[in-house]
Design a protein around this motif. Structure first.
Motif: not given
Lengths: 557, 557
Positions: B153, B542, B88
């Motif tokens: 992301c 996500i 992430f």
């Protein structure tokens, strides 16, 4: 209406009713054909040719004859054209031998008469050409069959009572038929919670009879109850006559066991009212018409059987009165209202003309609409008094024009026979174009009238259904299937429904009949996601092909 | 019990009750912080690094600091350890600028106090470290945020009223918080069908108040009704106090609009009772705790508001009597039974000790169990008479030891306050280990007693919950979080529940607390399929990461 008649005719009766006369499939009948012994060898695996779980290979088995590859299946007059997916294998003697090893000879059926029955839907509208009918006795046998078929790229159609109305339960071409009629055991029943666990092949009526002895009932009821299987009910998310009271199977089904296309047995057979641990996958299989997996066991919450049930058969002068009656019934009868069905005078004529022994309990030819109301509750005198007060007040308000209340089980049966018999009457009348629409209640009858004005004298348009759920069964009856009539009905009826925010299938499902029509009711993003889920669960697309989703989305990538 | 007291105290009252005192999030409060203007540029796209829809890249944004990558989040005493997914991105000034362009400055919150509230769950047990809180006003804005976060992301946590009990609605690390509180409009209500369509951020109590004016009610009710959002209710498949009467949201939700992780807006917002056109995708999002999509609009079937509601507060000498009372209540009260709640004497003590103004309506310290029964129906005199007859007969049979019936709205509120206040009392008492189990009714209290004997004097074990649904809230109360106590509770409680075919989460969900415990209630094949569906819908994972499913299944491939 004679007020005395209405108030005197209340009588308690059981809810056992005349059952629907659809052809019964009897899996226990001995098999007359003989099955030879064949060499056990598998020359190819569909999986071996498949590069990825989502990909679908341009695979053709070496011994696949090509005659099927370009075959088109034309069902009835001008309705559906579908091409056999050339990637599917054709069944060989080796395959049959393998099935015999799994199931035993008597459960691998090649007898022509039995195959003909299993290839044909009960309306005789859809007819496949399968060469084999398999009768597993256990979920494990189902998984073994599927694992093999998936490897061999043999298409499969799961079959329950074969009472569907959209061609979902019969082969389109030569799919292997897996009928679950032998898997008909009740596994457990808890009379504290009312939770029933059973195999998928149990007949709905038999389950209800079992529960009656325990003081409980099935939460769904439909005309085909004498033949349909609970596994088929779940797979088609059957609605039926008590939906207004007990709601959707999505609310009543507590758990499922499902055999996936690759032979995995998915155990989701919980029997708890509440369970929020992860995604509730069972809902994917409720209403997916056997295209994602084969339901093998069912856990279902069953309500207490009411000690008192009453039925009134009423006449209304127009559709608006039916609609007003519904609003009042929901308000006044509340928690005891268990069915609210309607039929128009053409539906009544159909029943009176084609069904033996059916008569109109009200003076004939005076009314345009009939409504059947059922109440069910735990207190006889209260239930009775409440219905009576409601009917008297509706009569005084002019919403009801006339009516009778069943005074015994026979009279109750005769009222239900009219409503439940319409499907059968229509089949007897000739060709029938069946539509099962969900619409806002205020719009429901507009489409019947529009269709009548479009078709004029060329066809009879009949409207009836589950008004309490906003569910219209619109049927067009003609002496024979006729392209000229058909082109006046479709796509108009779907366009109209879509324009009025309705659903083109309230409870029958899409099956083969409406697979290509899904866009009328679902957004393209939704349909795309459905196709992705189909590909995820059934990478070789072997399960119930050509049904539910447009073939173009599944076989052309 | 004084028979006269019982029979004289019936009184009609409305169902409006004291609401649960949880911290309210108020999105309309002006933002005190200022947001700088930043350069608009996106250096990288998560998608660009992703080889396939199912793959997950070992992606790291160029400006990603590594301090998070190995960070472990340790929640409370010895409960959960979870590692931030290093793929992430971390939020940059460019990202913030982009959000400001979508939402306007006042809807991009960086104010520390407001962030602290949004980062913390209401029990103050779970706390994230998000640097940004977004307040979209429309579904389109939600999709724009998600599309951007997916490309970048950036992990996201959807948030409703933030009243969850398993750490599902707050960030674990630095996820972007999207709170839907500003999306609180009622879109339509049809008073013929009872179908309500509204935005996801509507507060449950407000919806119920709106419906009260129309003669309808929400089919669910829970302690947090004054703060929780309908979108959160749907996403967590909330159960609550009227589940026994109105059933699961899977049965009541008719349609949803959902923003998918890639920014697709999935329109499934039907408002029809029946719709069998393809897979019923909405069920995937009911109870998936915001990990598959963000619910933006809801269509729900609401029942008629009963004109008569009665509440009895009863005492039973032992658990078996509570169980027998439930069986009798279902049989005798049938369709008017709308709640059946129980609490043990430790739960009662907790409420009496920690809640202001709460008193036991029955003589104290004499009874081991208390039961709250609510009936609701469309006929006041009948409803009253039926409950009275049931209570008198249960008393004669010795199932009830004592009881009172609310004679006015205040008394009704005070009964409900005891039951609904237990959660709040436990929080006030100190540290609390909360378990929300679904079990066969006959086994429910065994686990409470086993836990008491395991923990001895080290902790107080409290049992209460929705007995009518087989749902036990087992809470262990200690002055402070204590590893020694914790290791005696877990994994024992999960193993015991699994052994007795129960669910480790009846209605609270798995959230962060129990994501790794899913295997106690679901088969490995089911969990594997859930992970496949998660990857299909959220290829970059996500949405609400670290929740519902074990991270090891999602971040290690």
């Amino acid at each position: 209406m004679d007020r005395r008649r209405l108030s005197q005719l209340f009588f308690k009766f059981s809810s056992h009713r005349i059952r629907f006369l659809s052809p019964k499939y009897e899996p226990s009948t001995p098999i007359s054909g003989t099955i030879g012994r064949f060499r056990e060898s598998l020359n190819q695996s569909c999986k071996a040719y498949s590069g990825s779980r989502q990909g679908f290979p341009a695979f053709r088995a070496p011994n696949l004859s090509v005659n099927h590859a370009m075959q088109l299946r034309r069902i009835c007059s001008g309705t559906i054209e579908v091409q056999r997916n050339p990637s599917f294998s054709e069944i060989t003697s080796d395959d049959i031998q393998h099935f015999v090893e799994i199931l035993g000879e008597k459960n691998v059926v090649q007898d022509e008469d039995r195959l003909l029955a299993a290839n044909t839907d009960w309306m005789r509208k859809y007819k496949g050409s399968s060469k084999i009918l398999l009768l597993p006795n256990t979920a494990e046998e189902v998984t073994q069959i599927l694992q093999y078929c998936n490897r061999r790229c043999l298409a499969v159609v799961p079959q329950g009572g074969n009472t569907g109305l959209v061609g979902g339960s019969v082969p389109v071409f030569d799919e292997v038929i897996i009928n679950l009629g032998s898997m008909n055991k009740i596994i457990s029943f808890d009379n504290v919670s009312g939770i029933l666990v059973c195999e998928a092949g149990c007949i709905l009526e038999n389950l209800d009879a079992f529960l009656a002895n325990q003081g409980f009932m099935m939460p769904l009821d439909l005309g085909a109850k004498g033949s349909c299987h609970i596994g088929g009910n779940v797979s088609t998310n059957a609605g039926g006559l008590h939906f207004i009271r007990h709601g959707s199977l999505h609310g009543n089904i507590l758990g499922l066991e499902v055999a996936l296309p690759d032979g995995t047995l998915l155990d989701m057979l919980g029997s708890l009212r509440k369970d929020n641990t992860g995604y509730d996958l069972k809902h994917l299989f409720i209403g997916s018409e056997g295209s994602l997996g084969i339901v093998t066991k069912v856990s279902i919450l069953t309500p207490s059987r009411p000690s008192s049930t009453n039925i009134a058969f009423l006449a209304c002068k127009d559709y608006l009165s039916c609609q007003n009656l519904l609003v009042e019934a929901k308000r006044s009868l509340g928690e005891i209202l268990s069915a609210f069905e309607f039929l128009d005078s053409d539906a009544m004529d159909m029943a009176l003309t084609h069904l033996e022994g059916v008569r109109n309990p009200l003076p004939p030819s005076l009314y345009n609409f009939y409504v059947l109301i059922e109440t069910a509750g735990s207190d006889e005198s209260y239930n009775k008094a409440k219905l009576e007060a409601f009917l008297l007040s509706s009569m005084e308000d002019g919403i009801i024009s006339d009516g009778v209340v069943a005074q015994d089980i026979n009279q109750a049966n005769s009222f239900w026979r009219i409503r439940e018999g319409i499907t059968e009457a229509l089949i007897k009348a000739g060709a029938v174009y069946k539509y099962d629409l969900s619409l806002p209640v205020k719009n429901i009858y507009d489409i019947v009238e529009e269709m009548r004005s479009r078709l004029g004298e060329s066809a009879k348009v009949v409207g009836y259904g589950h008004l309490g759920d906003g569910n219209l069964h619109l049927n067009v009856s003609t002496p024979i299937y006729d392209d000229a009539v058909f082109t006046k009905i479709e796509p108009f009826i779907y366009e109209w429904t879509s324009k009025h925010q309705g659903s083109i299938s309230a409870e029958h499902g899409l099956g083969l009949m409406k697979a290509n029509k899904i866009h009328y009711s679902k957004s393209s993003e939704s349909v795309q996601l459905m196709a992705s889920i189909k590909k995820l669960l059934d990478p070789n697309r072997i399960l119930n092909p050509y049904k539910v989703l447009p073939s173009s989305m599944l076989f052309n990538d």
